[in-house]
Design a protein around this motif. Sequence first.
Motif, mmCIF file in Angstrom:
data_model
loop_
_atom_site.group_PDB
_atom_site.id
_atom_site.type_symbol
_atom_site.label_atom_id
_atom_site.label_comp_id
_atom_site.label_asym_id
_atom_site.label_seq_id
_atom_site.Cartn_x
_atom_site.Cartn_y
_atom_site.Cartn_z
ATOM 1 N N GLY A 33 2.018 4.363 -8.102
ATOM 2 C CA GLY A 33 2.448 4.471 -6.714
ATOM 3 C C GLY A 33 3.836 5.070 -6.593
ATOM 4 O O GLY A 33 4.653 4.991 -7.510
ATOM 5 N N LEU A 34 4.091 5.666 -5.444
ATOM 6 C CA LEU A 34 5.384 6.305 -5.175
ATOM 7 C C LEU A 34 6.170 5.457 -4.187
ATOM 8 O O LEU A 34 5.893 5.452 -2.990
ATOM 9 C CB LEU A 34 5.158 7.715 -4.609
ATOM 10 C CG LEU A 34 4.374 8.667 -5.514
ATOM 11 C CD1 LEU A 34 3.978 9.924 -4.759
ATOM 12 C CD2 LEU A 34 5.197 9.008 -6.749
ATOM 13 N N ASP A 35 7.162 4.750 -4.696
ATOM 14 C CA ASP A 35 8.035 3.918 -3.866
ATOM 15 C C ASP A 35 9.317 4.712 -3.611
ATOM 16 O O ASP A 35 10.385 4.378 -4.101
ATOM 17 C CB ASP A 35 8.321 2.595 -4.578
ATOM 18 C CG ASP A 35 9.078 1.594 -3.720
ATOM 19 O OD1 ASP A 35 9.124 1.770 -2.487
ATOM 20 O OD2 ASP A 35 9.618 0.636 -4.296
ATOM 21 N N TYR A 70 9.944 4.274 -8.826
ATOM 22 C CA TYR A 70 10.961 3.730 -7.935
ATOM 23 C C TYR A 70 12.006 4.784 -7.574
ATOM 24 O O TYR A 70 12.659 5.347 -8.458
ATOM 25 C CB TYR A 70 11.626 2.537 -8.622
ATOM 26 C CG TYR A 70 12.716 1.879 -7.828
ATOM 27 C CD1 TYR A 70 12.410 1.117 -6.705
ATOM 28 C CD2 TYR A 70 14.043 2.016 -8.190
ATOM 29 C CE1 TYR A 70 13.407 0.506 -5.969
ATOM 30 C CE2 TYR A 70 15.043 1.400 -7.466
ATOM 31 C CZ TYR A 70 14.721 0.655 -6.348
ATOM 32 O OH TYR A 70 15.704 0.059 -5.621
ATOM 33 N N ARG A 71 12.127 5.030 -6.274
ATOM 34 C CA ARG A 71 13.148 5.942 -5.736
ATOM 35 C C ARG A 71 13.212 7.242 -6.524
ATOM 36 O O ARG A 71 14.276 7.680 -6.966
ATOM 37 C CB ARG A 71 14.500 5.255 -5.695
ATOM 38 C CG ARG A 71 14.506 4.017 -4.810
ATOM 39 C CD ARG A 71 15.851 3.356 -4.751
ATOM 40 N NE ARG A 71 16.768 4.129 -3.929
ATOM 41 C CZ ARG A 71 17.049 3.874 -2.655
ATOM 42 N NH1 ARG A 71 16.517 2.838 -2.063
ATOM 43 N NH2 ARG A 71 17.885 4.629 -1.997
ATOM 44 N N GLY A 117 12.174 2.761 -2.025
ATOM 45 C CA GLY A 117 12.517 1.531 -2.734
ATOM 46 C C GLY A 117 12.135 0.253 -2.003
ATOM 47 O O GLY A 117 12.557 -0.826 -2.400
ATOM 48 N N ALA A 118 11.334 0.349 -0.950
ATOM 49 C CA ALA A 118 10.976 -0.829 -0.152
ATOM 50 C C ALA A 118 10.160 -1.847 -0.950
ATOM 51 O O ALA A 118 10.383 -3.056 -0.831
ATOM 52 C CB ALA A 118 10.207 -0.407 1.099
ATOM 53 N N VAL A 119 9.229 -1.375 -1.770
ATOM 54 C CA VAL A 119 8.420 -2.302 -2.576
ATOM 55 C C VAL A 119 9.297 -2.948 -3.646
ATOM 56 O O VAL A 119 9.182 -4.141 -3.918
ATOM 57 C CB VAL A 119 7.195 -1.589 -3.186
ATOM 58 C CG1 VAL A 119 6.446 -2.513 -4.143
ATOM 59 C CG2 VAL A 119 6.272 -1.108 -2.082
ATOM 60 N N VAL A 173 0.882 -1.164 0.000
ATOM 61 C CA VAL A 173 0.000 0.000 0.000
ATOM 62 C C VAL A 173 0.917 1.211 0.000
ATOM 63 O O VAL A 173 1.767 1.352 0.883
ATOM 64 C CB VAL A 173 -0.926 0.021 1.236
ATOM 65 C CG1 VAL A 173 -1.774 1.275 1.249
ATOM 66 C CG2 VAL A 173 -1.799 -1.227 1.283
ATOM 67 N N LEU A 174 0.757 2.070 -1.015
ATOM 68 C CA LEU A 174 1.605 3.248 -1.172
ATOM 69 C C LEU A 174 0.762 4.452 -1.555
ATOM 70 O O LEU A 174 -0.311 4.294 -2.149
ATOM 71 C CB LEU A 174 2.612 3.034 -2.309
ATOM 72 C CG LEU A 174 3.740 2.057 -2.134
ATOM 73 C CD1 LEU A 174 4.476 1.865 -3.459
ATOM 74 C CD2 LEU A 174 4.709 2.547 -1.078
ATOM 75 N N PRO A 175 1.255 5.651 -1.275
ATOM 76 C CA PRO A 175 0.579 6.825 -1.836
ATOM 77 C C PRO A 175 0.795 6.822 -3.350
ATOM 78 O O PRO A 175 1.816 6.323 -3.838
ATOM 79 C CB PRO A 175 1.289 8.001 -1.174
ATOM 80 C CG PRO A 175 2.608 7.468 -0.724
ATOM 81 C CD PRO A 175 2.409 6.008 -0.465
#
Length: 183
Positions: free
Chosen positions: A129-131, A107-108, A134-136, A53-55
Amino acid sequence: MPKVESQQRGRVWAFLPLIFFVALASLFIWAMFGQRVDRHASALIGKPAPSFVLPDIEGRTLDLGAYKGRPVILNVFASWCAPCRVEHPQLLQMAQDKRFVLLGLAYRDDPSKTEAYLDELGNPYAQAGLDRQGAVGVQFGLAGVPETYVIGANGVILARHQGEITPKVAGELVFLAARSIDP
């Protein structure tokens, strides 16, 4: 006797470069044709996709679990990624196909740069989504961007593609996604 031993040692030394060459050539041949790990393989293929789940870029929440029951193509990209720009026209075409959902994962990347990137090139994603940390990407075993995953309607990862999407690759990804509707 000492002269005979000296001659035998001389013969061994004469063959040493040949022995070294054969050993080195064998090593190169084994490296080229021996068993290797497929760089595009993923330990996650055939397993449930990691939930996240990400913004998203619009201030909403991207929950991968909310798309269960529909095939998903998840494209990992970044505004700073040159191959991502090259593959972008393919993503815009793929987004026209309504048999699956095309999701993006920045990503990042800085959210303002992600937004500018998608404003400039067009936004093919149902959600992006905004990772930022970089966790996802780590959960998916991301090797780099761009990278794309096909997630079946049942939530299982069917395929992973590293690198930019070409027209041929786009067709293969769409086929896999669409096929997962009817198992």
